[in-house]
Design an enzyme around this catalytic site. Structure first.
Site, short mmCIF file in Angstrom:
data_model
loop_
_atom_site.label_atom_id
_atom_site.label_comp_id
_atom_site.label_asym_id
_atom_site.label_seq_id
_atom_site.Cartn_x
_atom_site.Cartn_y
_atom_site.Cartn_z
CB THR A 97 -1.18 0.37 1.45
OG1 THR A 97 -2.05 -0.85 1.28
CG2 THR A 97 -1.93 1.83 1.25
CB SER A 131 -7.13 -2.54 -4.73
OG SER A 131 -6.71 -3.21 -3.92
CB THR A 132 -2.36 -1.43 -2.86
OG1 THR A 132 -1.89 0.13 -2.45
CG2 THR A 132 -0.75 -1.92 -2.59
CG ASN A 133 -5.13 -5.69 -2.21
OD1 ASN A 133 -4.21 -5.45 -0.99
ND2 ASN A 133 -6.08 -5.64 -1.27
CB THR A 178 33.77 -40.29 -10.36
OG1 THR A 178 34.45 -41.14 -10.15
CG2 THR A 178 32.94 -40.13 -11.43
CB SER A 309 48.18 -12.60 -0.28
OG SER A 309 48.49 -13.46 1.18
CB SER A 310 47.78 -8.25 3.05
OG SER A 310 47.56 -8.97 4.34
CE LYS A 315 46.98 -17.96 -1.15
NZ LYS A 315 45.83 -17.56 -1.61
#
Length: 463
Positions: A97, A131-133, A178, A309-310, A315
């Site tokens: 609504t 209607s909103t509906n 697999t 990586s820090s 990496k």
């Protein structure tokens, strides 16, 4: 400031604001996040209001000057102007609504501003015969349909990239696996083509699910009985919306059913979830096959996009598949929300469409964007380490599977165990100990025979 009133009381609204008391109450009542209604949902509601104004004029229930003023206001809004006036939150109570009234109020105030002296009422005029509906769920489906082409285009680009890879590496033999253990050999052409097939099914699922979105309950008004509408409105509102939106909507044959039940959203969201699951599985494979570069499988090399990586120099991580995995998790979660929200509906109306629309539209957006970055920043740049694949195949005991019809299962099993224990190739043992004729050994262990390419192509007829 101006003072507006509703059934709750009065509220002061900024005199320059196009929204009204219903919109402001929604902003104050639902401070869940900063996220507002999706722009396509707003656009679709505006198109419905414009169509209703035209149809109501034809039906003789709306004056010509009011109809034209509403249409003019809608035209301005459809150009993207005054977007800041749509303040209703994406997550809201009351079954939409607040969203519907936000649009009604903005159109009414803008119509009055553009036509001095004319009074346009948000409910009596802009929301007439509605209607909103019925407007909100119709707008929700329209928005989902409008988002879908971008997603389908993204999937098509992914399928094209996979077909290209399948052609490029059609003859590159690899060890099949697999349960993460070595299995019979295959080719990367087969691998990429299998992914292509998987995503082709996603396209079909989404296209099929699209059909459930085209059936709308516009004309149902409050609960599906069409109260307060005219025969002219019922007959022409959906065709008029179609002309404005370039969609192909149809009015539901049972408006009461279409108003209270939300299985259509479950169907569409489920197709999005299936796509997310397939994307995540695909990205899991990419991350596993590219693992390494020294201590992993290292059969695929993904484009390096950023430092990983820090602390560890040089990496590089599979960041694109990782982000797609995370999008998939979010979409699967959104589907759970849609499922629960649809199930929680009661009697003649489901009150939880706002969260369903929010999550489905978000899923469409996330998936389209994720697939596009996956294609652009990953799949098109994938290369196969053909030397690594060849070495893996030649030193894998599973090639002995092709020998079973000639040596028998038990003899072949002993041969495999011996090859693993002595770290020797199957080919070497067969030839040095003259277990089979050398020519037959070469034929049985050839890439064509090991990957059963003749048989595979005989049963595979994909485009």
């Amino acid at each position: 400031m101006r003072i507006e009133h509703d059934c709750i009381g009065t509220l002061a609204i900024d005199d320059d604001a196009l929204y009204g008391i219903h919109s402001k109450r929604a902003e104050e009542n639902f401070p869940i996040s900063n996220e507002k209604l999706h722009p396509l949902l707003i656009e679709s509601l505006i198109q419905i209001k414009k169509a209703a104004a035209e149809v109501n004029f034809k039906a003789g229930t709306l004056a010509a000057n009011k109809s034209q003023a509403i249409v003019n206001a809608c035209n301005q809004l459809l150009l993207g102007r005054y977007s800041e006036a749509f303040i209703a939150p994406a997550i809201q109570g009351s079954a939409g609504t607040s969203a519907n009234m936000n649009v009604n109020e903005v159109i009414a105030h803008l119509a009055e501003r553009m036509t001095p002296g004319l009074k346009v009422h948000p409910n009596d005029d802009v929301n007439q015969s509605q209607s909103t509906n019925d407007t909100f769920p119709t707008a929700g489906k329209m928005a989902m349909l409008k988002k879908l082409p971008a997603l389908l285009t993204a999937i098509d680009s992914l399928k094209t990239a996979l077909r290209d890879k399948a052609d490029q590496y059609a003859e590159t033999v690899k060890v099949g696996r697999t349960q993460l253990q070595d299995a019979v050999p295959t080719t990367y052409g087969n691998t990429f083509r299998a992914y292509w097939s998987m995503f082709s099914r996603d396209t079909k699922r989404l296209t099929t699910a699209k059909a459930v979105l085209t059936e709308v309950n516009l004309g149902a008004t409050a609960i599906g009985t069409g109260l307060n509408t005219t025969d002219t409105y019922q007959a022409t509102i959906v065709p008029t919306v179609n002309k404005l939106s370039q969609l192909s909507l149809t009015q539901a044959t049972n408006l009461i059913d279409a108003t209270q039940n939300c299985d259509a959203y479950v169907t569409f969201s489920s197709a999005l979830k299936a796509l997310a699951v397939d994307l995540s599985k695909f990205c899991n494979d990419l991350r596993l096959l590219s693992s390494g570069p020294q201590a992993g499988l290292a059969e695929l090399k993904l484009p390096a996009k950023q430092a990983g990586s820090s602390i560890m120099p040089a990496k590089v991580n599979p960041v694109i598949p990782e982000v797609v995995n995370q999008v998939a998790f979010q979409v699967i979660g959104n589907d759970t929300t849609v499922t629960l929200a649809a199930e929680a509906g009661q009697l003649e109306l489901n009150a939880f469409e706002p969260i369903m629309f929010r999550d489905i539209l978000a899923s469409e957006t996330y998936l389209a964007n994720a697939i596009q970055t996956l294609v652009t920043n990953c799949v098109t740049g994938i290369t196969v380490n053909e030397d690594r694949c060849r070495t893996n195949v030649e030193h894998s005991a599973v090639v002995a599977t092709a020998l079973s019809p000639y040596l028998g299962y038990e003899t072949t099993t002993k041969l495999v165990k011996r090859a693993v224990k002595e770290n020797r190739s199957i080919r070497e043992i067969l030839k040095t100990e003259h277990l089979l004729a050398p020519k037959l050994v070469d034929e049985l262990l050839s890439s064509t025979n090991l990957t059963n390419q003749k048989g595979y192509h005989a049963i595979t007829r994909e485009g």
